[in-house]
Write a protein that holds these residues in place. Structure first.
Motif, PDB file in Angstrom:
ATOM      1  N   PRO A 117      -4.792  -7.171  15.919  1.00 19.14           N
ATOM      2  CA  PRO A 117      -5.035  -8.287  15.003  1.00 19.14           C
ATOM      3  C   PRO A 117      -6.313  -8.179  14.176  1.00 19.14           C
ATOM      4  N   LEU A 118      -7.293  -7.390  14.612  1.00 17.47           N
ATOM      5  CA  LEU A 118      -8.525  -7.266  13.837  1.00 17.47           C
ATOM      6  C   LEU A 118      -8.435  -6.165  12.778  1.00 17.47           C
ATOM      7  N   VAL A 119      -7.444  -5.306  12.899  1.00 18.73           N
ATOM      8  CA  VAL A 119      -7.179  -4.291  11.877  1.00 18.73           C
ATOM      9  C   VAL A 119      -6.147  -4.803  10.874  1.00 18.73           C
ATOM     10  N   GLN A 120      -5.278  -5.683  11.331  1.00 18.09           N
ATOM     11  CA  GLN A 120      -4.175  -6.187  10.498  1.00 18.09           C
ATOM     12  C   GLN A 120      -4.620  -6.706   9.125  1.00 18.09           C
ATOM     13  N   PRO A 121      -5.748  -7.423   9.002  1.00 22.35           N
ATOM     14  CA  PRO A 121      -6.121  -7.884   7.654  1.00 22.35           C
ATOM     15  C   PRO A 121      -6.338  -6.737   6.667  1.00 22.35           C
ATOM     16  N   LEU A 122      -6.846  -5.611   7.142  1.00 22.64           N
ATOM     17  CA  LEU A 122      -7.012  -4.447   6.268  1.00 22.64           C
ATOM     18  C   LEU A 122      -5.655  -3.901   5.832  1.00 22.64           C
ATOM     19  N   THR A 123      -4.711  -3.871   6.773  1.00 26.53           N
ATOM     20  CA  THR A 123      -3.372  -3.377   6.471  1.00 26.53           C
ATOM     21  C   THR A 123      -2.676  -4.282   5.460  1.00 26.53           C
ATOM     22  N   THR A 124      -2.712  -5.578   5.722  1.00 27.92           N
ATOM     23  CA  THR A 124      -2.063  -6.538   4.824  1.00 27.92           C
ATOM     24  C   THR A 124      -2.662  -6.483   3.422  1.00 27.92           C
ATOM     25  N   ALA A 125      -3.984  -6.377   3.349  1.00 26.86           N
ATOM     26  CA  ALA A 125      -4.663  -6.338   2.053  1.00 26.86           C
ATOM     27  C   ALA A 125      -4.378  -5.050   1.282  1.00 26.86           C
ATOM     28  N   SER A 126      -3.847  -4.040   1.947  1.00 28.90           N
ATOM     29  CA  SER A 126      -3.550  -2.760   1.296  1.00 28.90           C
ATOM     30  C   SER A 126      -2.155  -2.703   0.703  1.00 28.90           C
ATOM     31  N   PHE A 127      -1.301  -3.666   1.057  1.00 26.35           N
ATOM     32  CA  PHE A 127       0.116  -3.561   0.698  1.00 26.35           C
ATOM     33  C   PHE A 127       0.347  -3.485  -0.806  1.00 26.35           C
ATOM     34  N   ASP A 128      -0.228  -4.393  -1.564  1.00 29.74           N
ATOM     35  CA  ASP A 128       0.068  -4.442  -2.998  1.00 29.74           C
ATOM     36  C   ASP A 128      -0.304  -3.135  -3.685  1.00 29.74           C
ATOM     37  N   PHE A 129      -1.449  -2.571  -3.322  1.00 26.25           N
ATOM     38  CA  PHE A 129      -1.867  -1.309  -3.930  1.00 26.25           C
ATOM     39  C   PHE A 129      -0.896  -0.194  -3.575  1.00 26.25           C
ATOM     40  N   LEU A 130      -0.497  -0.118  -2.309  1.00 25.55           N
ATOM     41  CA  LEU A 130       0.416   0.938  -1.877  1.00 25.55           C
ATOM     42  C   LEU A 130       1.804   0.774  -2.492  1.00 25.55           C
ATOM     43  N   ASN A 131       2.214  -0.451  -2.638  1.00 26.01           N
ATOM     44  CA  ASN A 131       3.568  -0.722  -3.130  1.00 26.01           C
ATOM     45  C   ASN A 131       3.689  -0.576  -4.639  1.00 26.01           C
ATOM     46  N   ALA A 132       2.688  -1.033  -5.365  1.00 25.73           N
ATOM     47  CA  ALA A 132       2.751  -1.002  -6.833  1.00 25.73           C
ATOM     48  C   ALA A 132       1.357  -0.756  -7.398  1.00 25.73           C
ATOM     49  N   PRO A 133       0.860   0.475  -7.293  1.00 25.01           N
ATOM     50  CA  PRO A 133      -0.493   0.773  -7.796  1.00 25.01           C
ATOM     51  C   PRO A 133      -0.562   0.680  -9.308  1.00 25.01           C
ATOM     52  N   ASP A 134      -1.787   0.596  -9.804  1.00 20.29           N
ATOM     53  CA  ASP A 134      -1.993   0.625 -11.247  1.00 20.29           C
ATOM     54  C   ASP A 134      -1.441   1.924 -11.818  1.00 20.29           C
ATOM     55  N   ALA A 135      -0.850   1.848 -12.980  1.00 23.47           N
ATOM     56  CA  ALA A 135      -0.199   3.016 -13.579  1.00 23.47           C
ATOM     57  C   ALA A 135      -1.168   4.166 -13.813  1.00 23.47           C
ATOM     58  N   ALA A 136      -2.436   3.871 -14.040  1.00 19.61           N
ATOM     59  CA  ALA A 136      -3.423   4.937 -14.233  1.00 19.61           C
ATOM     60  C   ALA A 136      -3.659   5.721 -12.953  1.00 19.61           C
ATOM     61  N   PHE A 137      -3.376   5.086 -11.813  1.00 18.23           N
ATOM     62  CA  PHE A 137      -3.555   5.757 -10.526  1.00 18.23           C
ATOM     63  C   PHE A 137      -2.302   6.538 -10.144  1.00 18.23           C
ATOM     64  N   SER A 138      -1.149   5.893 -10.294  1.00 18.55           N
ATOM     65  CA  SER A 138       0.119   6.551  -9.962  1.00 18.55           C
ATOM     66  C   SER A 138       1.251   5.844 -10.684  1.00 18.55           C
ATOM     67  N   GLU A 139       2.198   6.616 -11.175  1.00 16.53           N
ATOM     68  CA  GLU A 139       3.339   6.028 -11.865  1.00 16.53           C
ATOM     69  C   GLU A 139       4.352   5.430 -10.888  1.00 16.53           C
TER      70      GLU A 139
END
Length: 375
Positions: free
Chosen positions: A56-78
């Motif tokens: 549970p103390l690592v989970q906030p980092l994981t949850t906060a990473s989802f949007d970037f991993l799922n749909a990163p900025d186009a300049a980072f990855s298409e």
């Protein structure tokens, strides 16, 4: 050419991600001991994102990473790096107490967890043996394209001006008046600040720098690829034992990726799987799955490195100036990489946090917590 604002030691997912975050604001060199980045831990990941993994103390980092991993900025990855998988955390009929404890740990986290009965389990895992009746379903679990993510971070760091030096194993660190003098790979690099992203070697790097003696212990984790009859279904979820004895998931071609969830303390090194651990993995797999094992297609081992409290270490060292810890990310370093790097950037550069990490409690991860323990 060998003078930089920041030297990052380690080019795995930790070093690559923090380089990507800061390289547009300072000159950066990444020093990698091996002849290619990500050789030890990043390149041997089980490659999944699931919010409960790490606790549970690592989970906030994981949850906060989802949007970037799922749909990163186009300049980072298409393209994104996630593919839907789903997961079930499973136990035997006499392990309801483990199920209750697991659900209670995440009761206020916002993580989606759905209780499952036996019919649900059998439908998702048709070849499961009788007796596995306790389960909770995590619908949001995904596979991660680890290689693509790692290379995207390295590519972005290079685009922003970072330099990568491989075969640059750090030999000495001296903090002089003008900054750090780093002997590595037969050459000398000068840097105003150091980021310790050395993974399994993080404690060694800290000791070379005269930093707080934070013990980050490398642990060997075994992975096995099995061919079975019947074969795995591509739609099968990640299956994780509530008692921590195994996890497995289907792999392309109808095989399984399997781990006995081992954590054997080892020196930082290029680890290989032990036959005993492979045998344990297979035995545990056969305790849950009614399938014939036809062959072991592949077996390997990687390193997971933990601080004593099993939380990552992000922040400036309390006794050595200009030395920043970015290590101790255990087995969750891939799935937390975006949030961890953004949080570390805000601390390292003393800048405002991005919205996705504003609610994270950075005090959980500070190196200073170990100074209190040692006092």
């Amino acid at each position: 050419m060998n003078r930089y604002d920041v030297a990052i030691i380690g080019a795995g997912i930790a070093g690559a991600s923090i380089a990507s975050e800061i390289a547009d604001q300072c000159s950066v060199v990444i020093l990698e001991a091996e002849d290619q980045p990500g050789y030890h831990s990043t390149g041997r990941s089980a490659a999944f994102w699931t919010e409960s993994y790490g606790g549970p103390l690592v989970q906030p980092l994981t949850t906060a990473s989802f949007d970037f991993l799922n749909a990163p900025d186009a300049a980072f990855s298409e393209t994104g790096f996630l593919k839907k998988r789903c997961a079930i955390n499973i136990g035997r009929s006499d392990q309801k107490h483990l199920l209750d404890r697991f659900v209670d740990e995440f009761a206020d986290s916002g993580v989606t967890m759905v209780p499952w009965d036996t019919d649900d389990i059998v439908q998702a895992v048709p070849d499961i043996k009788p007796g596995w009746t306790q389960a909770v379903f995590e619908p949001d679990c995904c596979d991660i394209d680890v290689a693509a993510l790692h290379m995207a971070y390295l590519r972005d760091a290079k685009r922003k001006g970072a330099s990568l030096q491989c075969n640059a194993r750090v030999e000495t660190l001296v903090h002089a008046k003008e900054g750090w003098v780093i002997q590595c790979g037969g050459g000398t690099v000068h840097a105003s600040r150091i980021i310790n992203a050395a993974g399994a070697w993080a404690t060694d790097i800290g000791n070379l720098a005269g930093a707080l003696p934070i013990e980050i212990q490398p642990m060997r984790r075994t992975m096995v690829q099995l061919r079975t009859d019947p074969r795995s279904s591509p739609d099968m979820p990640l299956v994780v034992a509530l008692d921590g004895e195994f996890y497995f998931k289907p792999e392309a071609g109808g095989s399984f990726w399997l781990s006995p969830h081992d954590e054997t303390p080892v020196p930082a090194s290029d680890v290989a799987p032990e036959e005993w651990d492979v045998a344990i993995a297979i035995d545990r797999f056969q305790s849950i799955m009614d399938v014939e094992i036809q062959s072991v297609n592949r077996k390997w081992a990687g390193l997971r490195s933990f601080a004593s409290d099993r939380l990552p270490v992000y922040g400036y060292d309390p006794q050595q100036p200009d030395f920043f810890w970015f290590a101790g990310q255990g087995g969750f370093g891939i799935q937390t990489a975006p949030a961890a790097a953004k949080l570390a950037k805000s601390i390292f550069l003393n800048v405002e946090r991005e919205p996705c990490v504003q609610q994270l409690d950075a005090s959980l991860y500070t190196p200073s917590r170990f100074a209190v323990m040692m006092a």
